[in-house]
Design an enzyme around this catalytic site. Structure first.
Site, PDB file in Angstrom:
ATOM      1  N   TYR A 159      -3.217 -57.381 -15.004  1.00 35.63           N
ATOM      2  CA  TYR A 159      -4.160 -56.308 -14.651  1.00 35.63           C
ATOM      3  C   TYR A 159      -3.457 -54.952 -14.632  1.00 35.63           C
ATOM      4  O   TYR A 159      -3.958 -53.954 -15.167  1.00 35.63           O
ATOM      5  CB  TYR A 159      -4.752 -56.638 -13.279  1.00 35.63           C
ATOM      6  CG  TYR A 159      -5.804 -55.673 -12.786  1.00 35.63           C
ATOM      7  CD1 TYR A 159      -7.094 -55.667 -13.330  1.00 35.63           C
ATOM      8  CD2 TYR A 159      -5.526 -54.777 -11.753  1.00 35.63           C
ATOM      9  CE1 TYR A 159      -8.069 -54.791 -12.857  1.00 35.63           C
ATOM     10  CE2 TYR A 159      -6.489 -53.901 -11.279  1.00 35.63           C
ATOM     11  CZ  TYR A 159      -7.762 -53.916 -11.834  1.00 35.63           C
ATOM     12  OH  TYR A 159      -8.724 -53.044 -11.371  1.00 35.63           O
ATOM     13  N   LYS A 163      -4.104 -51.629 -16.904  1.00 37.56           N
ATOM     14  CA  LYS A 163      -4.544 -50.349 -16.324  1.00 37.56           C
ATOM     15  C   LYS A 163      -3.500 -49.245 -16.542  1.00 37.56           C
ATOM     16  O   LYS A 163      -3.857 -48.077 -16.732  1.00 37.56           O
ATOM     17  CB  LYS A 163      -4.842 -50.523 -14.831  1.00 37.56           C
ATOM     18  CG  LYS A 163      -6.033 -51.441 -14.550  1.00 37.56           C
ATOM     19  CD  LYS A 163      -7.326 -50.859 -15.088  1.00 37.56           C
ATOM     20  CE  LYS A 163      -8.552 -51.676 -14.693  1.00 37.56           C
ATOM     21  NZ  LYS A 163      -9.809 -51.080 -15.175  1.00 37.56           N
TER      22      LYS A 163
END
Ligand code: NAP
Length: 252
Positions: A159, A163
Site C-alpha cells: 500500500y 501511495k
C-alpha cells in the site's frame, strides 16, 4: 457545502472509487459546487445510489462501471463519459484497496492487486483523460495518496509503495503538463472514518488517535473539501503539491 454551489459550474469531473467513502464524498462535494460528475467503480448498484443522491439535490451525475486496474475498462468508461458530456475538466484518482501484511509474509497477488489498483489505475486514468485536457488547455488532476506514504508504517509495504508512487507520479505529471494549464496535485488523508478503517482493531485505532494533535478521526468530507478546493479555479497556481488532511498526525 451548499453556499459554494457555483465554483465548479460548467465543469465535468470523473471520480474513481465513487461508490462509497472518500470517493462518494468527493463526488457529492463536486456536484454541490456545480460540476457534472461521472462516478466510477466496480459495483453498479452502489454507484446508482450515489447517482440518485446527487440527482435528488439537483446535481448532474453519470454512473460508469470501471475497474481501474484494467486499461480497457478505463478506456470504455472514459469514452462513455466523453460521449455523454463531451469533455473532462477534473479527474480524482481515489479508487484504492489494502491487502495488509508484513513484507516477509506478503503474497505476490496481494502486492500485485494493490499496485495495480492504487498506482497503475491512476496511470491508466490520467493517460486516458490527458489528451482531452491538453486539447482544451485546462485540467485538474487530484490523486488521493495517504499519510503512511509519508510517515511509513509496518505491515503495509504494498500500500505504501503504491501511495508513495502516486505522490511521485503527481510531481512528474505536474511538470509535464503545467504549460497546458493543467494542475496535478495529491491529497494525503490521515485516519479517516470509512469502510477501509472500520476493519482496524480498537487497539490500533486508539494508538493512531493518540498521535493525532486534533484528537479525533477525520471524515470523508474533510478530504472532499480539500479535493474541491484543488479542483477549483482558486487553486490554479498550485501544482505538484501534496496537501495533508491528517489532523496533524504527520507534519511536513
Ligand atoms: P473504501 O471505502 O474502501 O472505498 C474504496 C473505493 O474504491 C470503493 O468505491 C471501491 O468500489 C473503489 N475501488 C476499489 N478497487 C477498485 C477498482 N479496481 N476499480 C475501481 N474502483 C475500485 O475506501 P476509502 O477509505 O473511501 O478510501 C478511498 C481512498 O482514500 C483510497 O485510495 C485510500 O487508499 C485512500 N485513503 C483512505 C484513508 C482512510 O483512512 N480511509 C486514509 C488515507 C488514504 P468498488 O469496490 O465498487 O470497485
Amino acid at each position: 457545502m451548499s453556499d459554494r454551489r457555483d465554483i465548479l459550474e460548467g465543469k465535468v469531473a470523473l471520480v474513481t472509487g465513487a461508490s462509497q467513502g472518500i470517493g462518494r464524498a468527493c463526488a457529492l462535494a463536486l456536484a454541490e459546487a456545480g460540476a457534472s460528475v461521472a462516478l466510477a467503480a466496480r459495483s453498479p448498484e452502489k454507484l446508482a445510489a450515489v447517482r440518485t443522491e446527487i440527482e435528488r439535490n439537483s446535481g448532474k451525475a453519470l454512473a460508469l462501471s470501471m475497474d481501474v486496474a484494467e486499461a480497457a475498462s478505463v478506456k470504455s468508461a472514459v469514452d462513455g463519459m466523453i460521449a455523454a458530456w463531451g469533455k473532462i475538466d477534473i479527474l480524482v484518482n481515489n479508487a484504492g484497496v489494502t491487502r495488509d501484511n508484513l513484507l516477509l509474509r506478503m503474497k505476490p497477488e496481494d502486492w500485485e492487486v494493490v499496485l495495480k489498483t492504487n498506482l497503475e489505475g491512476a496511470y491508466h486514468c490520467i493517460q486516458k483523460v490527458l489528451p482531452f485536457m491538453v486539447r482544451q488547455r485546462y485540467g485538474r488532476i487530484i490523486n488521493i495518496a495517504s499519510v503512511v506514504a509519508q510517515a511509513g508504517n509496518a505491515g503495509q509495504a504494498n500500500y505504501i509503495a503504491s501511495k508513495a508512487g502516486l505522490i511521485g507520479l503527481t510531481k512528474a505529471v505536474a511538470a509535464e503538463v503545467g504549460s497546458r494549464s493543467i494542475t496535478v496535485n495529491a491529497v494525503s488523508p490521515g485516519f479517516i472514518d470509512t469502510a477501509m478503517t472500520e476493519k482496524l482493531s480498537e487497539a490500533v485505532k486508539q494508538k493512531i488517535l493518540s498521535v493525532i494533535p486534533l484528537g479525533h478521526i477525520g471524515t470523508d468530507r474533510d478530504v472532499a473539501c480539500a479535493v474541491r478546493f484543488l479542483a477549483s479555479d482558486e487553486a490554479g497556481y498550485i501544482t505538484g503539491h501534496c496537501l495533508n488532511v491528517n489532523g496533524g498526525m504527520y507534519m511536513a
